[in-house]
Design a protein around this motif. Structure first.
Motif, short mmCIF file in Angstrom:
data_model
loop_
_atom_site.label_atom_id
_atom_site.label_comp_id
_atom_site.label_asym_id
_atom_site.label_seq_id
_atom_site.Cartn_x
_atom_site.Cartn_y
_atom_site.Cartn_z
N ASP A 20 -17.29 72.77 84.07
CA ASP A 20 -17.47 72.97 85.52
C ASP A 20 -18.71 72.21 85.98
O ASP A 20 -19.68 72.08 85.22
N ASP A 33 -13.82 71.86 88.50
CA ASP A 33 -13.48 72.46 87.20
C ASP A 33 -12.77 71.39 86.39
O ASP A 33 -11.58 71.11 86.60
N ASP A 188 -11.95 79.08 88.48
CA ASP A 188 -11.02 80.15 88.06
C ASP A 188 -11.61 81.02 86.95
O ASP A 188 -11.05 82.07 86.63
N GLY A 189 -12.74 80.59 86.37
CA GLY A 189 -13.42 81.45 85.39
C GLY A 189 -13.90 82.74 86.03
O GLY A 189 -14.10 83.74 85.34
N ASP A 227 -13.59 81.69 80.21
CA ASP A 227 -13.64 80.31 80.71
C ASP A 227 -15.05 80.09 81.29
O ASP A 227 -15.81 81.03 81.47
N ASN A 228 -15.36 78.84 81.58
CA ASN A 228 -16.60 78.53 82.31
C ASN A 228 -16.54 79.21 83.68
O ASN A 228 -15.48 79.25 84.30
MG MG Z 1 -11.69 76.90 84.64
#
Ligand code: MG
Length: 264
Positions: A20, A33, A188-189, A227-228
């Motif tokens: 990201d 992202d 989306d993390g 996730d990030n």
């Molecule tokens: Mg992501």
């Protein structure tokens, strides 16, 4: 009207690199992202931020934002043509530019991919962007519910991204800025780990932007941090007053200028 901005990112508990990238300024917020893993998604997302940083002073109308996204797309494709081993790199891009439109400040919200922009108001998080993802299309066509989308196997498949084709197609929304507006830009993390009402609750309980951002990231990590995670917040308030997230959000809207007919 004054805008305060703050942002932060965290690699999460599972990934070894943070793909990201973000930009948080009072005139412009961007979250990208990156995707591609070994194909260097981190470079793709960083190219987006570099492109926006270089052109931030030229963002005056919606078309300027669309052009900048296209330039970021060109930069990614040029990077791949110079480094064929990086084929497959790509990135989402979502953000908010503060533009003067007919003498009135507006939020120009833009999106390619499945990062998101929300307006947080009255204890709820309202998504302003539309995800470009397989699951968003399945929800839109009534095949699955929004709840089922959260765990659907195709939830990470994006249907639009930078670096995928020579032409980037950007969605834009021009929203009049209101005193008390609070906008969240995130990857989306964050939204994979937290439901929209959790996000609104966490932000509502924070004393300032930095505290809200830290609490959101902490909650995403606490929910797994798969996730990030990247979070940027923008707050609009009266010149001279400080942003106070605990105060009730005002609903006074900036008056729109009446459009006069150009000719009789
Ligand atoms: Mg992501």
């Amino acid at each position: 009207m004054r805008v305060d901005a703050a942002g932060a990112t965290h690699v999460g508990h599972v990934r070894s690199t943070n793909e990201d990238s973000f930009l948080a300024s009072p005139r412009l917020a961007v979250v990208a992202d990156g995707m591609g893993g070994h194909a260097c998604g981190d470079i793709a997302s960083a190219l987006v931020i570099t492109t926006f940083e270089g052109l931030a002073g030229e963002l005056r109308e919606p078309l300027d934002v669309t052009r900048t996204v296209q330039r970021a797309n060109d930069a990614i494709l040029a990077e791949v043509s110079g480094h064929p081993e990086r084929a497959g790199m790509g990135t989402t891009v979502t953000g908010v530019a503060v533009l003067d439109h007919s003498g009135v400040p507006h939020w120009l919200v833009f999106n390619v991919g499945d990062s998101r922009v929300y307006r947080i108001a009255d204890g709820a998080a309202h998504q302003l962007t539309v995800d470009h993802s397989e699951t968003a299309e399945l929800v839109a066509t009534g095949r699955i519910t929004a709840d089922q989308a959260r765990t659907h196997p195709l939830r990470h498949v994006v249907t639009r991204a930078l670096g995928a084709a020579p032409t980037a197609t950007t969605d834009n929304w021009l929203v009049p800025m209101s005193e008390g507006d609070l906008l969240l830009v995130c990857s989306d993390g964050l939204t994979d780990e937290l439901e929209d009402d959790q996000i609104a609750r966490i932000v509502g309980a924070a004393a300032d932007l930095e505290q809200a951002i830290a609490a959101l990231i902490e909650a995403a990590l606490g929910a797994g941090g798969h996730d990030n995670v990247t979070v940027v917040l923008l707050a609009a308030h009266q010149e001279g007053s400080e942003a106070d997230l605990t105060a009730p959000l005002l609903t006074r809207t900036v008056p729109r200028r009446r459009v006069e007919p150009a000719c009789p």
